[in-house]
Design a protein around this motif. Structure first.
Motif, PDB file in Angstrom:
ATOM      1  N   LEU A  36       0.827  -1.196   0.000  1.00  0.00           N
ATOM      2  CA  LEU A  36       0.000   0.000   0.000  1.00  0.00           C
ATOM      3  C   LEU A  36       0.867   1.254   0.000  1.00  0.00           C
ATOM      4  O   LEU A  36       0.599   2.213  -0.740  1.00  0.00           O
ATOM      5  CB  LEU A  36      -0.920  -0.003   1.219  1.00  0.00           C
ATOM      6  CG  LEU A  36      -1.851   1.204   1.373  1.00  0.00           C
ATOM      7  CD1 LEU A  36      -2.717   1.401   0.134  1.00  0.00           C
ATOM      8  CD2 LEU A  36      -2.716   1.069   2.630  1.00  0.00           C
ATOM      9  N   LYS A  37       1.915   1.255   0.819  1.00  0.00           N
ATOM     10  CA  LYS A  37       2.834   2.395   0.856  1.00  0.00           C
ATOM     11  C   LYS A  37       3.521   2.553  -0.511  1.00  0.00           C
ATOM     12  O   LYS A  37       3.729   3.677  -0.987  1.00  0.00           O
ATOM     13  CB  LYS A  37       3.878   2.195   1.950  1.00  0.00           C
ATOM     14  CG  LYS A  37       4.811   3.396   2.161  1.00  0.00           C
ATOM     15  CD  LYS A  37       5.768   3.150   3.316  1.00  0.00           C
ATOM     16  CE  LYS A  37       5.021   3.068   4.628  1.00  0.00           C
ATOM     17  NZ  LYS A  37       5.963   2.950   5.794  1.00  0.00           N
ATOM     18  N   GLU A  38       3.829   1.437  -1.137  1.00  0.00           N
ATOM     19  CA  GLU A  38       4.499   1.447  -2.443  1.00  0.00           C
ATOM     20  C   GLU A  38       3.639   2.141  -3.492  1.00  0.00           C
ATOM     21  O   GLU A  38       4.118   3.003  -4.255  1.00  0.00           O
ATOM     22  CB  GLU A  38       4.794   0.000  -2.851  1.00  0.00           C
ATOM     23  CG  GLU A  38       5.597  -0.175  -4.127  1.00  0.00           C
ATOM     24  CD  GLU A  38       5.835  -1.638  -4.421  1.00  0.00           C
ATOM     25  OE1 GLU A  38       4.856  -2.357  -4.718  1.00  0.00           O
ATOM     26  OE2 GLU A  38       6.993  -2.095  -4.341  1.00  0.00           O
ATOM     27  N   ILE A  39       2.352   1.777  -3.544  1.00  0.00           N
ATOM     28  CA  ILE A  39       1.487   2.369  -4.566  1.00  0.00           C
ATOM     29  C   ILE A  39       1.169   3.826  -4.255  1.00  0.00           C
ATOM     30  O   ILE A  39       1.075   4.670  -5.155  1.00  0.00           O
ATOM     31  CB  ILE A  39       0.192   1.534  -4.751  1.00  0.00           C
ATOM     32  CG1 ILE A  39      -0.592   2.045  -5.968  1.00  0.00           C
ATOM     33  CG2 ILE A  39      -0.669   1.562  -3.521  1.00  0.00           C
ATOM     34  CD1 ILE A  39      -1.782   1.195  -6.325  1.00  0.00           C
ATOM     35  N   GLU A  40       1.032   4.168  -2.975  1.00  0.00           N
ATOM     36  CA  GLU A  40       0.772   5.561  -2.620  1.00  0.00           C
ATOM     37  C   GLU A  40       1.979   6.438  -2.943  1.00  0.00           C
ATOM     38  O   GLU A  40       1.818   7.561  -3.428  1.00  0.00           O
ATOM     39  CB  GLU A  40       0.413   5.660  -1.130  1.00  0.00           C
ATOM     40  CG  GLU A  40      -0.991   5.125  -0.826  1.00  0.00           C
ATOM     41  CD  GLU A  40      -1.358   5.219   0.641  1.00  0.00           C
ATOM     42  OE1 GLU A  40      -2.568   5.333   0.951  1.00  0.00           O
ATOM     43  OE2 GLU A  40      -0.435   5.186   1.503  1.00  0.00           O
ATOM     44  N   ASN A  41       3.174   5.909  -2.734  1.00  0.00           N
ATOM     45  CA  ASN A  41       4.383   6.660  -3.107  1.00  0.00           C
ATOM     46  C   ASN A  41       4.466   6.831  -4.620  1.00  0.00           C
ATOM     47  O   ASN A  41       4.870   7.883  -5.121  1.00  0.00           O
ATOM     48  CB  ASN A  41       5.629   5.954  -2.588  1.00  0.00           C
ATOM     49  CG  ASN A  41       5.773   6.051  -1.083  1.00  0.00           C
ATOM     50  OD1 ASN A  41       5.217   6.956  -0.464  1.00  0.00           O
ATOM     51  ND2 ASN A  41       6.535   5.142  -0.487  1.00  0.00           N
ATOM     52  N   GLN A  42       4.075   5.798  -5.332  1.00  0.00           N
ATOM     53  CA  GLN A  42       4.113   5.858  -6.800  1.00  0.00           C
ATOM     54  C   GLN A  42       3.142   6.900  -7.342  1.00  0.00           C
ATOM     55  O   GLN A  42       3.455   7.644  -8.274  1.00  0.00           O
ATOM     56  CB  GLN A  42       3.793   4.476  -7.384  1.00  0.00           C
ATOM     57  CG  GLN A  42       3.843   4.417  -8.907  1.00  0.00           C
ATOM     58  CD  GLN A  42       3.472   3.033  -9.424  1.00  0.00           C
ATOM     59  OE1 GLN A  42       3.504   2.054  -8.691  1.00  0.00           O
ATOM     60  NE2 GLN A  42       3.137   2.955 -10.679  1.00  0.00           N
ATOM     61  N   LEU A  43       1.956   6.951  -6.748  1.00  0.00           N
ATOM     62  CA  LEU A  43       0.934   7.903  -7.205  1.00  0.00           C
ATOM     63  C   LEU A  43       1.093   9.282  -6.575  1.00  0.00           C
ATOM     64  O   LEU A  43       0.502  10.256  -7.044  1.00  0.00           O
ATOM     65  CB  LEU A  43      -0.460   7.346  -6.892  1.00  0.00           C
ATOM     66  CG  LEU A  43      -0.849   6.050  -7.621  1.00  0.00           C
ATOM     67  CD1 LEU A  43      -2.194   5.542  -7.131  1.00  0.00           C
ATOM     68  CD2 LEU A  43      -0.891   6.280  -9.136  1.00  0.00           C
ATOM     69  N   GLY A  44       1.841   9.361  -5.496  1.00  0.00           N
ATOM     70  CA  GLY A  44       2.063  10.644  -4.833  1.00  0.00           C
ATOM     71  C   GLY A  44       0.874  11.149  -4.071  1.00  0.00           C
ATOM     72  O   GLY A  44       0.704  12.368  -3.917  1.00  0.00           O
TER      73      GLY A  44
END
Length: 301
Positions: A36-44
């Protein structure tokens, strides 16, 4: 974003909890938190708010969920379709024959076949004699019925049956009283064939060419009904399998005569691409071809 991210968003949005989502996704809670942290970082941007120990979608999260549901639904539908295809419960069977003008055997075969595979469509494709194996190799057709083949490495050849071809003449023709005709009998005749080259015609390869005999004239006609009418009119002779002409013998205007004392025989095969994952319905169709042996064959050459 990856498929695993979309599955995560969909499951957490439904359960409102990483703890509950981990059981459905077969991952640990820490692994899910990392994703979840990975995708949120990717999307900003943040995709979930924590409200009373529940994870609630943000507006951005709702946008991702909308796409996730659409994409995952399409993927799951495709997966189900492929499984049905591989298991042989649904699909399309693209069929061609080395000679393509006679399919009176097909309706009864399809009736039997469709009882087992009602969701399999059969499409019939035109194919010249010379290119039918190539079209199987190219994936344009799934199955072809042929009597001549070249033993290509990537094709499976399934033997079906043998047949015999006979000379077809009008009842008043001098041959009608013969017990059989020989190569020299064709020397003063117009011979009607289905297609060129002559090296692909059984009469020529098995009888005339070995004896060095050439007919007076060779006429190419690719439609069975037209061949029959020309023979009836005395405009030529033809050589075809007995089963194919039987529907036209009812008016007693035609006669069949064996060609040479030993006859002209052919072995028919169904050919498919070598493939361990070939749909089950293709093998079942081949079985039905063998069961319909009394009415199967496709050429007058």
């Amino acid at each position: 974003m990856e498929i695993r991210h979309l599955k995560l968003i969909r499951e957490v949005a439904e359960t409102k909890s990483l703890t509950k989502a981990k059981d459905a996704l077969f991952l640990s809670q820490s692994a899910l938190s990392h994703q979840l942290k990975e995708i949120e970082n990717q999307l900003g941007t943040q995709l979930f708010h924590r409200v009373n120990k529940q994870l609630i979608l943000t507006n951005a999260g709702k946008m991702v969920l909308e796409s996730a549901e659409r994409i995952l639904s399409d993927l799951e539908k495709t997966e189900r379709s492929i499984k049905k295809y591989v298991s042989g419960t649904s699909g399309t069977l693209r069929l061609a024959t080395q000679c393509y003008t006679c399919y009176h055997w097909l309706p009864s075969l399809m009736t039997d076949f469709n009882r087992e595979f009602p969701n399999v469509e059969i499409e019939i494709f035109h194919s010249n004699d010379s290119d039918v194996e190539s079209r199987v190799l190219d994936g344009e057709i799934d199955l072809a019925i042929i009597y001549e083949h070249s033993d290509r490495q990537n094709i499976d050849y399934h033997e079906l049956f043998r047949d015999e071809v006979f000379a077809l003449v009008p009842v008043g023709h001098p041959w009608a009283k013969k017990s059989y005709v020989q190569a020299e009998d064709f020397e003063d005749q117009t011979v009607i064939i289905h297609s060129y080259p002559l090296e692909s015609v059984s009469l020529f390869t098995q009888v005339l060419i070995p004896e060095g005999i050439s007919p007076k004239k060779v006429m190419q006609v690719q439609v069975t009904e037209a061949v029959v009418e020309l023979v009836k009119a005395g405009m030529g002779v033809n050589v075809m399998a007995k089963w194919i002409v039987e529907p036209y013998l009812k008016d007693n205007k035609l006669a069949l005569i064996p060609v040479t004392k030993r006859g002209i025989h052919r072995t028919w095969h169904a050919i498919t691409l070598k493939d361990e994952n070939r749909p089950q319905y293709i093998d079942n169709f081949i079985h039905h071809l063998r069961c319909n042996i009394g009415g199967l064959c496709c050429c007058q050459n």
